[in-house]
Write an enzyme that holds these catalytic residues in place. Structure first.
Site, mmCIF file in Angstrom:
data_model
loop_
_atom_site.group_PDB
_atom_site.id
_atom_site.type_symbol
_atom_site.label_atom_id
_atom_site.label_comp_id
_atom_site.label_asym_id
_atom_site.label_seq_id
_atom_site.Cartn_x
_atom_site.Cartn_y
_atom_site.Cartn_z
ATOM 1 N N ARG A 87 -9.748 2.084 0.319
ATOM 2 C CA ARG A 87 -9.462 2.191 1.751
ATOM 3 C C ARG A 87 -7.969 2.430 1.932
ATOM 4 N NH1 ARG A 87 -13.309 3.505 4.707
ATOM 5 N NH2 ARG A 87 -12.230 2.765 6.548
ATOM 6 N N HIS A 105 -3.346 3.737 -10.141
ATOM 7 C CA HIS A 105 -3.777 5.068 -9.725
ATOM 8 C C HIS A 105 -4.005 5.930 -10.968
ATOM 9 C CE1 HIS A 105 -4.265 8.465 -7.060
ATOM 10 N NE2 HIS A 105 -3.516 9.166 -7.900
ATOM 11 N N LEU A 140 0.946 7.013 1.005
ATOM 12 C CA LEU A 140 -0.176 6.848 0.075
ATOM 13 C C LEU A 140 0.200 7.266 -1.357
ATOM 14 C CD1 LEU A 140 -3.281 6.240 -0.150
ATOM 15 C CD2 LEU A 140 -3.598 8.709 0.087
ATOM 16 N N GLU A 170 -5.562 2.492 -18.245
ATOM 17 C CA GLU A 170 -5.402 1.734 -16.992
ATOM 18 C C GLU A 170 -5.565 0.244 -17.258
ATOM 19 O OE1 GLU A 170 -7.595 2.971 -13.496
ATOM 20 O OE2 GLU A 170 -7.742 5.020 -14.225
HETATM 21 C C1 GAR Z 1 -9.805 3.595 -11.281
HETATM 22 O O1 GAR Z 1 -9.724 4.752 -12.071
HETATM 23 C C2 GAR Z 1 -8.601 3.474 -10.383
HETATM 24 O O2 GAR Z 1 -7.411 3.932 -10.984
HETATM 25 C C3 GAR Z 1 -8.999 4.376 -9.242
HETATM 26 O O3 GAR Z 1 -10.364 4.105 -9.032
HETATM 27 C C4 GAR Z 1 -10.949 3.709 -10.277
HETATM 28 C C5 GAR Z 1 -11.641 2.386 -10.061
HETATM 29 O O4 GAR Z 1 -12.343 1.996 -11.189
HETATM 30 N N1 GAR Z 1 -8.219 4.113 -8.083
HETATM 31 C C6 GAR Z 1 -7.842 5.052 -7.220
HETATM 32 O O5 GAR Z 1 -8.173 6.218 -7.317
HETATM 33 C C7 GAR Z 1 -6.984 4.553 -6.077
HETATM 34 N N2 GAR Z 1 -6.290 5.635 -5.469
HETATM 35 P P1 GAR Z 1 -12.728 0.475 -11.410
HETATM 36 O O6 GAR Z 1 -13.430 0.023 -10.129
HETATM 37 O O7 GAR Z 1 -13.665 0.498 -12.573
HETATM 38 O O8 GAR Z 1 -11.478 -0.293 -11.678
#
Ligand code: GAR
Length: 212
Positions: A87, A105, A140, A170
């Site tokens: 969000r 990210h 953002l 990550e």
């Molecule tokens: C992850 O790759 C995170 O970096 C990305 O969503 C995924 C969530 O995975 N976040 C974004 O894109 C935020 N802008 P997860 O729920 O398995 O952690």
């Protein structure tokens, strides 16, 4: 010991990595904006209190953010970690948690803010991609960077294989960033830049596809 609250929207693999990283802080709660987020079940299995603040229950962003802030403040957290929280937050919310709110990210910011980062990276033909942990500011995916990891992009990659390679990193860098924050080894300074008092380890250059 510092308190952290983790915000999720879905799968929760970054949240799980934080829960299992033996961090020097108390994970006070996991809050989701979706009742069906898979990560909620994982949090419950780790005996972490969970809450849902469903964005659909609120007429606008401001009222959703106010309800979310109330749920967060119940735990008086020192750090709020966005872990796949999908969000967009109001400027007011972001300012309220200045220096406490961090995000992971899936790109080497400032490249590829927003969504579909792996698809866009592949279509541009870049050779090195990665992920970033940063303090959240009103723009953002643009805040001061705490740590990044770079991975090679293979000729054979699909968005799926590339996302798996990035996701593995990550999980490592998010735990590291939160560890530094909880130990007070990195912080957002008055000028809005990242300060720290830890030693910088020498790192290796990543050259891909590599020199002959
Ligand atoms: C992850 O790759 C995170 O970096 C990305 O969503 C995924 C969530 O995975 N976040 C974004 O894109 C935020 N802008 P997860 O729920 O398995 O952690």
């Amino acid at each position: 010991m510092k308190n952290i609250v983790i915000l999720i929207s879905g799968r929760g693999s970054n949240m799980q990595a934080l829960l299992e990283a033996n961090l020097p802080c108390k994970i006070a709660a996991v809050i989701s904006n979706r009742a069906d987020a898979q990560g909620l079940e994982i949090a419950r299995m780790h005996d972490i209190p969970t809450a849902v603040v469903a964005h659909r229950d609120y007429p606008d962003r401001a009222s959703f953010d106010a309800a979310l802030a109330a749920a967060i403040d119940r735990h008086a957290p020192d750090v709020i970690a966005l872990a796949g929280f999908m969000r967009i937050l109001t400027d007011h919310f972001v300012e309220r948690y200045r220096g406490k709110l961090v995000n992971i990210h899936p790109s080497l910011l400032p490249a590829y803010p927003g969504i579909d980062t792996h698809e866009r990276a592949l279509s541009d033909g870049i050779k090195i991609h990665g992920c970033t942990v940063h303090f959240v500011t009103p723009t953002l995916d643009h805040g001061p960077i705490i740590i990044q990891a770079a991975v090679p992009v293979m000729r054979s990659d699909t968005p799926q294989t590339l996302s798996e390679r990035v996701l593995h990193e990550e999980h490592r860098i998010y735990a590291q960033a939160i560890r530094w924050l909880c130990r007070g080894q990195v912080w957002l300074n008055k000028e809005g830049r990242v300060s720290g008092n830890r030693l910088e380890q020498p790192g290796a250059a990543l050259i891909f596809p590599g020199l002959e």
